[in-house]
Design a protein around this motif. Structure first.
Motif, short mmCIF file in Angstrom:
data_model
loop_
_atom_site.label_atom_id
_atom_site.label_comp_id
_atom_site.label_asym_id
_atom_site.label_seq_id
_atom_site.Cartn_x
_atom_site.Cartn_y
_atom_site.Cartn_z
N TYR A 1 14.59 -8.26 -40.55
CA TYR A 1 14.58 -7.00 -41.10
C TYR A 1 14.86 -6.76 -42.56
O TYR A 1 16.46 -7.24 -43.18
N HIS A 2 14.04 -6.06 -43.29
CA HIS A 2 14.36 -5.59 -44.44
C HIS A 2 15.38 -4.67 -44.85
O HIS A 2 15.68 -4.14 -44.30
N LEU A 3 16.28 -5.15 -46.09
CA LEU A 3 16.45 -3.66 -46.61
C LEU A 3 15.89 -2.61 -47.25
O LEU A 3 15.08 -2.78 -48.43
N ALA A 4 15.63 -1.57 -46.67
CA ALA A 4 14.88 -0.60 -46.79
C ALA A 4 15.05 -0.27 -48.76
O ALA A 4 14.10 0.20 -49.27
N LYS A 5 16.02 -0.76 -49.15
CA LYS A 5 16.36 -0.52 -50.63
C LYS A 5 15.73 -1.06 -51.30
O LYS A 5 14.92 -1.13 -52.46
N GLY B 1 7.50 1.46 -54.47
CA GLY B 1 7.18 3.02 -55.08
C GLY B 1 7.86 4.21 -54.25
O GLY B 1 7.47 5.23 -54.86
N LEU B 2 8.51 3.93 -53.40
CA LEU B 2 8.97 5.05 -52.72
C LEU B 2 10.17 5.52 -53.78
O LEU B 2 10.84 5.11 -54.72
N LYS B 3 10.62 6.49 -52.83
CA LYS B 3 11.55 7.67 -53.86
C LYS B 3 12.91 7.41 -53.26
O LYS B 3 13.16 7.81 -51.96
N ALA B 4 13.90 6.63 -54.01
CA ALA B 4 15.05 7.06 -53.35
C ALA B 4 15.96 8.25 -52.85
O ALA B 4 15.90 8.99 -53.90
N TYR C 1 17.08 4.79 -49.22
CA TYR C 1 15.46 5.19 -48.48
C TYR C 1 15.52 5.98 -47.49
O TYR C 1 15.01 6.18 -46.81
N ARG C 2 16.55 6.53 -46.84
CA ARG C 2 16.54 7.03 -45.29
C ARG C 2 16.00 8.44 -45.24
O ARG C 2 14.87 8.15 -44.16
N GLU D 1 12.94 8.74 -42.47
CA GLU D 1 12.60 9.31 -42.21
C GLU D 1 11.52 9.97 -41.81
O GLU D 1 10.53 11.15 -41.21
N GLY D 2 10.77 10.52 -43.28
CA GLY D 2 9.78 11.28 -43.55
C GLY D 2 8.30 10.93 -43.18
O GLY D 2 7.64 11.15 -43.01
#
Length: 103
Positions: free
Chosen positions: A33-37, A44-47, A53-54, A58-59
Protein backbone atom coordinates in the motif's frame (compact mmCIF):
# COMPACT_ATOMS: atom_id res chain seq x y z
CA UNK A 1 -4.93 0.46 12.18
CA UNK A 2 -1.36 1.56 12.67
CA UNK A 3 1.75 0.41 10.85
CA UNK A 4 5.08 0.93 12.60
CA UNK A 5 7.34 1.03 9.54
CA UNK A 6 7.36 2.35 6.04
CA UNK A 7 9.68 1.38 3.24
CA UNK A 8 10.86 4.10 0.89
CA UNK A 9 11.70 4.04 -2.80
CA UNK A 10 13.53 7.15 -4.07
CA UNK A 11 13.77 7.77 -7.79
CA UNK A 12 16.55 10.07 -8.95
CA UNK A 13 16.43 11.04 -12.63
CA UNK A 14 20.05 12.31 -12.45
CA UNK A 15 18.83 15.59 -13.88
CA UNK A 16 18.90 18.61 -11.58
CA UNK A 17 15.79 20.05 -13.24
CA UNK A 18 13.72 17.00 -12.21
CA UNK A 19 13.08 16.67 -8.48
CA UNK A 20 13.53 13.40 -6.62
CA UNK A 21 10.43 11.24 -6.34
CA UNK A 22 9.86 9.61 -2.95
CA UNK A 23 7.34 6.80 -2.66
CA UNK A 24 6.70 5.33 0.77
CA UNK A 25 4.72 2.16 1.27
CA UNK A 26 3.71 -0.39 3.86
CA UNK A 27 2.95 -4.07 3.50
CA UNK A 28 -0.36 -5.25 4.90
CA UNK A 29 -1.15 -8.94 4.71
CA UNK A 30 1.22 -9.39 1.77
CA UNK A 31 -0.17 -6.43 -0.22
CA UNK A 32 1.81 -3.24 -0.84
CA UNK A 33 0.00 0.00 0.00
CA UNK A 34 1.46 3.33 -1.10
CA UNK A 35 0.91 6.54 0.83
CA UNK A 36 -1.52 8.48 -1.37
CA UNK A 37 0.29 11.65 -0.29
CA UNK A 38 3.46 10.52 -2.11
CA UNK A 39 1.66 9.01 -5.11
CA UNK A 40 -0.48 12.09 -5.64
CA UNK A 41 2.50 14.41 -5.55
CA UNK A 42 4.50 12.17 -7.91
CA UNK A 43 1.82 12.14 -10.60
CA UNK A 44 0.72 15.75 -10.16
CA UNK A 45 -2.69 15.37 -8.54
CA UNK A 46 -4.37 18.13 -6.54
CA UNK A 47 -4.04 17.67 -2.77
CA UNK A 48 -6.83 18.22 -0.27
CA UNK A 49 -6.48 21.12 2.17
CA UNK A 50 -4.81 18.78 4.69
CA UNK A 51 -2.20 17.60 2.16
CA UNK A 52 -3.74 14.17 1.60
CA UNK A 53 -5.57 13.14 -1.58
CA UNK A 54 -8.82 11.50 -0.40
CA UNK A 55 -11.17 13.71 -2.44
CA UNK A 56 -9.08 13.27 -5.57
CA UNK A 57 -8.96 9.50 -5.06
CA UNK A 58 -12.74 9.46 -4.64
CA UNK A 59 -13.07 11.48 -7.85
CA UNK A 60 -11.10 8.79 -9.69
CA UNK A 61 -13.05 6.07 -7.82
CA UNK A 62 -9.92 4.67 -6.21
CA UNK A 63 -10.55 2.77 -2.99
CA UNK A 64 -8.23 3.55 -0.09
CA UNK A 65 -7.55 2.60 3.50
CA UNK A 66 -7.10 5.13 6.26
CA UNK A 67 -4.17 4.31 8.50
CA UNK A 68 -1.48 5.75 10.71
CA UNK A 69 2.09 4.89 9.75
CA UNK A 70 5.51 5.72 11.15
CA UNK A 71 8.42 6.95 9.08
CA UNK A 72 11.78 7.03 10.90
CA UNK A 73 10.06 7.42 14.24
CA UNK A 74 7.71 10.17 13.09
CA UNK A 75 4.03 9.23 13.25
CA UNK A 76 2.17 10.17 10.09
CA UNK A 77 -1.55 10.04 9.74
CA UNK A 78 -4.16 9.24 9.48
CA UNK A 79 -3.31 8.92 5.81
CA UNK A 80 -4.92 7.37 2.76
CA UNK A 81 -3.17 4.25 1.49
CA UNK A 82 -3.75 2.74 -1.95
CA UNK A 83 -2.67 -0.59 -3.37
CA UNK A 84 0.19 -0.85 -5.81
CA UNK A 85 -2.27 -1.97 -8.48
CA UNK A 86 -4.52 1.06 -7.89
CA UNK A 87 -1.47 3.35 -7.99
CA UNK A 88 -0.44 2.00 -11.39
CA UNK A 89 -3.98 2.26 -12.76
CA UNK A 90 -4.38 5.81 -11.41
CA UNK A 91 -1.05 6.90 -12.92
CA UNK A 92 -2.11 5.44 -16.29
CA UNK A 93 -5.47 7.24 -16.25
CA UNK A 94 -3.87 10.55 -15.23
CA UNK A 95 -1.22 10.24 -18.00
CA UNK A 96 -3.90 9.46 -20.59
CA UNK A 97 -6.02 12.42 -19.50
CA UNK A 98 -3.06 14.76 -19.96
CA UNK A 99 -2.06 13.48 -23.39
CA UNK A 100 -3.31 15.82 -26.12
CA UNK A 101 -5.86 14.32 -28.46
CA UNK A 102 -4.64 13.54 -31.95
CA UNK A 103 -8.03 13.96 -33.67
Amino acid sequence: MSHPRTKTLIIDQHDESIPLIRLRFVEIDGTLYHLAKDVGAAIGLKADDDGDYRQTLEGYRVEYLMSTVSDRGTVLGPLALITDEDYRQLAKVVRQSRTPSTL
